[in-house]
Design an enzyme around this catalytic site. Sequence first.
Site, PDB file in Angstrom:
ATOM      1  N   CYS A  58       2.533  11.028 -56.458  1.00 33.52           N
ATOM      2  CA  CYS A  58       2.558  11.216 -57.904  1.00 33.52           C
ATOM      3  C   CYS A  58       1.515  10.310 -58.567  1.00 33.52           C
ATOM      4  O   CYS A  58       1.110   9.286 -58.008  1.00 33.52           O
ATOM      5  CB  CYS A  58       3.931  10.868 -58.458  1.00 33.52           C
ATOM      6  SG  CYS A  58       5.242  11.992 -57.935  1.00 33.52           S
ATOM      7  N   GLU A  60       1.944   8.294 -60.905  1.00 32.67           N
ATOM      8  CA  GLU A  60       2.468   6.939 -61.120  1.00 32.67           C
ATOM      9  C   GLU A  60       2.206   6.056 -59.898  1.00 32.67           C
ATOM     10  O   GLU A  60       1.838   4.890 -60.026  1.00 32.67           O
ATOM     11  CB  GLU A  60       3.973   6.979 -61.405  1.00 32.67           C
ATOM     12  CG  GLU A  60       4.350   7.634 -62.713  1.00 32.67           C
ATOM     13  CD  GLU A  60       4.719   9.104 -62.543  1.00 32.67           C
ATOM     14  OE1 GLU A  60       4.062   9.802 -61.739  1.00 32.67           O
ATOM     15  OE2 GLU A  60       5.662   9.553 -63.216  1.00 32.67           O
ATOM     16  N   CYS A  93       9.567  11.311 -61.710  1.00 25.75           N
ATOM     17  CA  CYS A  93      10.505  11.911 -60.760  1.00 25.75           C
ATOM     18  C   CYS A  93      11.408  10.810 -60.172  1.00 25.75           C
ATOM     19  O   CYS A  93      11.186   9.620 -60.393  1.00 25.75           O
ATOM     20  CB  CYS A  93       9.748  12.649 -59.661  1.00 25.75           C
ATOM     21  SG  CYS A  93       8.953  11.561 -58.455  1.00 25.75           S
ATOM     22  N   CYS A  96       9.533   8.164 -58.109  1.00 30.59           N
ATOM     23  CA  CYS A  96       8.784   7.223 -58.951  1.00 30.59           C
ATOM     24  C   CYS A  96       9.728   6.269 -59.679  1.00 30.59           C
ATOM     25  O   CYS A  96       9.410   5.094 -59.862  1.00 30.59           O
ATOM     26  CB  CYS A  96       7.918   7.972 -59.960  1.00 30.59           C
ATOM     27  SG  CYS A  96       6.456   8.722 -59.209  1.00 30.59           S
TER      28      CYS A  96
END
Length: 136
Positions: A58, A60, A93, A96
Amino acid sequence: MEKYELTDIDRKLIAIALECLNQNFDDHVYNHTVGCAILCKNGNIYKGVNCDGIHGSCAEFITMGIAISAGEREFDTIVAVHDKHLNNVIPPCGNCRQMLYEYCPDIKVIVNDENGNLIKVTARELLPFAYIPVIC
Ligand SMILES: [Zn+2]
């Protein structure tokens, strides 16, 4: 849940994440579809996009890795963006949320509230009853 109002720097963070996404958006195979920006306690800002693949990461994760690679250790605020989401902001998510909790449980995360308004909440608030790794 404690909610924090967005500041001018938070809106700048969203704009930086969107700019990063727009500069790197991959409209051929859609590998890079989410942007992210993180504000460090010292005022430095880092940005990144997700990397897709069998075990893709991701935005992040990528952005946190970029910041850490630059020597940063204390983080203030993070946001992930996509231009087709409400207010251009995507909530992190579950994976994360766990990463943010482990690195900096008090980092503020920009999300949409139940009324569609942008707010900030801490990673700790986003992951109640979190798994806490035991260091042996
Ligand atoms: Zn994620």
